[in-house]
Design a protein around this motif. Structure first.
Motif, mmCIF file in Angstrom:
data_model
loop_
_atom_site.group_PDB
_atom_site.id
_atom_site.type_symbol
_atom_site.label_atom_id
_atom_site.label_comp_id
_atom_site.label_asym_id
_atom_site.label_seq_id
_atom_site.Cartn_x
_atom_site.Cartn_y
_atom_site.Cartn_z
ATOM 1 N N ILE A 107 1.117 -1.283 0.109
ATOM 2 C CA ILE A 107 -0.061 0.104 0.051
ATOM 3 C C ILE A 107 0.828 1.256 0.072
ATOM 4 N N VAL A 108 1.761 1.367 0.873
ATOM 5 C CA VAL A 108 2.636 2.350 1.064
ATOM 6 C C VAL A 108 3.293 2.594 -0.461
ATOM 7 N N ASN A 109 3.802 1.558 -1.150
ATOM 8 C CA ASN A 109 4.623 1.813 -2.291
ATOM 9 C C ASN A 109 3.686 1.840 -3.489
ATOM 10 N N HIS A 110 2.286 1.956 -3.333
ATOM 11 C CA HIS A 110 1.311 1.894 -4.274
ATOM 12 C C HIS A 110 1.453 0.401 -5.312
ATOM 13 N N LEU A 111 1.480 -0.564 -4.698
ATOM 14 C CA LEU A 111 1.446 -1.918 -5.325
ATOM 15 C C LEU A 111 0.185 -2.628 -5.200
ATOM 16 N N TYR A 112 0.056 -3.470 -6.009
ATOM 17 C CA TYR A 112 -1.220 -4.091 -5.985
ATOM 18 C C TYR A 112 -0.887 -5.618 -5.142
ATOM 19 N N ILE A 113 -2.093 -5.486 -4.300
ATOM 20 C CA ILE A 113 -2.092 -6.907 -3.286
ATOM 21 C C ILE A 113 -2.998 -7.902 -4.122
ATOM 22 N N PRO A 114 -2.315 -9.022 -4.483
ATOM 23 C CA PRO A 114 -3.112 -9.974 -5.191
ATOM 24 C C PRO A 114 -3.848 -10.759 -3.904
ATOM 25 N N LYS A 115 -4.903 -11.629 -4.691
ATOM 26 C CA LYS A 115 -5.646 -12.794 -3.861
ATOM 27 C C LYS A 115 -4.775 -13.741 -3.751
ATOM 28 N N ASP A 116 -4.037 -14.151 -4.537
ATOM 29 C CA ASP A 116 -3.254 -15.479 -4.525
ATOM 30 C C ASP A 116 -2.331 -15.236 -5.841
ATOM 31 N N ILE A 117 -1.247 -16.374 -5.867
ATOM 32 C CA ILE A 117 -0.344 -16.460 -6.968
ATOM 33 C C ILE A 117 -0.851 -16.133 -8.297
ATOM 34 N N GLU A 118 -1.866 -16.971 -8.487
ATOM 35 C CA GLU A 118 -2.489 -16.833 -10.140
ATOM 36 C C GLU A 118 -2.763 -15.306 -10.195
ATOM 37 N N ASP A 119 -3.741 -14.745 -9.277
ATOM 38 C CA ASP A 119 -3.878 -13.379 -9.585
ATOM 39 C C ASP A 119 -2.742 -12.301 -9.767
ATOM 40 N N LYS A 121 -0.039 -13.532 -11.168
ATOM 41 C CA LYS A 121 0.626 -13.582 -12.304
ATOM 42 C C LYS A 121 -0.405 -13.069 -13.339
ATOM 43 N N GLU A 122 -1.463 -12.948 -13.354
ATOM 44 C CA GLU A 122 -2.485 -12.213 -14.122
ATOM 45 C C GLU A 122 -2.169 -10.670 -14.226
ATOM 46 N N HIS A 123 -2.011 -10.159 -12.961
ATOM 47 C CA HIS A 123 -1.758 -8.815 -12.910
ATOM 48 C C HIS A 123 -0.558 -8.356 -13.561
ATOM 49 N N ASN A 124 0.508 -9.127 -13.272
ATOM 50 C CA ASN A 124 1.974 -8.761 -13.811
ATOM 51 C C ASN A 124 2.040 -9.005 -15.317
ATOM 52 N N LYS A 125 0.971 -10.006 -15.992
ATOM 53 C CA LYS A 125 0.777 -10.296 -17.545
ATOM 54 C C LYS A 125 0.103 -8.805 -18.077
ATOM 55 N N MET A 126 -1.038 -8.363 -17.184
ATOM 56 C CA MET A 126 -1.446 -7.109 -17.661
ATOM 57 C C MET A 126 -0.590 -6.131 -17.687
ATOM 58 N N LEU A 127 0.259 -5.800 -16.685
ATOM 59 C CA LEU A 127 1.252 -4.678 -16.682
ATOM 60 C C LEU A 127 2.013 -5.023 -17.884
ATOM 61 N N GLU A 128 2.426 -5.946 -18.164
ATOM 62 C CA GLU A 128 3.589 -6.214 -19.173
ATOM 63 C C GLU A 128 3.151 -6.045 -20.423
ATOM 64 N N ASN A 129 1.649 -6.477 -20.719
ATOM 65 C CA ASN A 129 1.031 -6.017 -21.938
ATOM 66 C C ASN A 129 1.032 -4.272 -22.104
#
Length: 185
Positions: A107-119, A121-129
């Motif tokens: 939160i302090v670093n404005h980063l995403y908090i995932p539900k789980d590992i799969e979530d 991965k999906e978030h990282n892929k979206m950012l990569e895109n």
């Protein structure tokens, strides 16, 4: 009857005078600005979010605007340093809000908090895109949907089904003089 818990907090030694004079200490904006210096605006913003979000679990007294951070064990408490004091506090368990330290760091670093590992991965892929990272999405006006997704993920701070790390910390809204069981200078 409510269970009692012990917590520890490192505070500037001047709060001992405040406690002696008023019997109570609450964090104030000027204390945060003094402690965080150039980074105070970053913390004040996330603290305001935190107070609003955490107040659903433990309502703060009307005059409280900021949390007081505490360690849940003596071993994990922040080491003392000159000009500060470690306070050992015993209070009702229902006055304590416990959170995952790594989630708070996100939160302090404005980063995403995932539900789980799969979530994650999906978030990282979206950012990569998009060719960006969380901070770029959060700090620029160009990715409002991703920023909103990151902000909404911060609600997981209070969700124990989503765990990033083993280290837990707590917050309380005030320190009452009668709660203090030990002071180490």
């Amino acid at each position: 009857m409510t269970n009692k818990v012990k917590v520890w907090t490192k505070q500037h030694e001047n709060i001992l005078q405040v406690l002696e004079q008023s019997g109570r200490y609450i964090a104030k904006r000027e204390y945060i600005e003094q402690k965080m210096e150039d980074h105070s605006n970053l913390y004040l913003g996330v603290y305001e979010w935190y107070v609003h979000a955490a107040s659903r679990f433990v309502p703060p007294p009307p005059d409280v605007k900021y949390p007081i951070w505490v360690s849940l064990s003596k071993e994990e408490s922040i080491q003392n340093s000159e000009g500060n004091a470690i306070l050992e506090i015993e209070l009702d368990e229902d006055q304590l809000i416990i959170v995952d330290l790594l989630k708070w760091g996100n939160i302090v670093n404005h980063l995403y908090i995932p539900k789980d590992i799969e979530d994650q991965k999906e978030h990282n892929k979206m950012l990569e895109n998009y060719g960006i990272d969380d901070i770029t999405a959060f700090m620029t006006p160009f990715y409002p949907n991703i920023k909103r997704k990151i902000e909404q993920s911060h609600e997981r701070l209070f969700d124990d089904t989503s765990v990033l790390g083993d280290m837990k910390v707590g917050t309380i809204w005030e320190i009452r003089e009668e709660w203090i069981t030990q002071i180490t200078k």
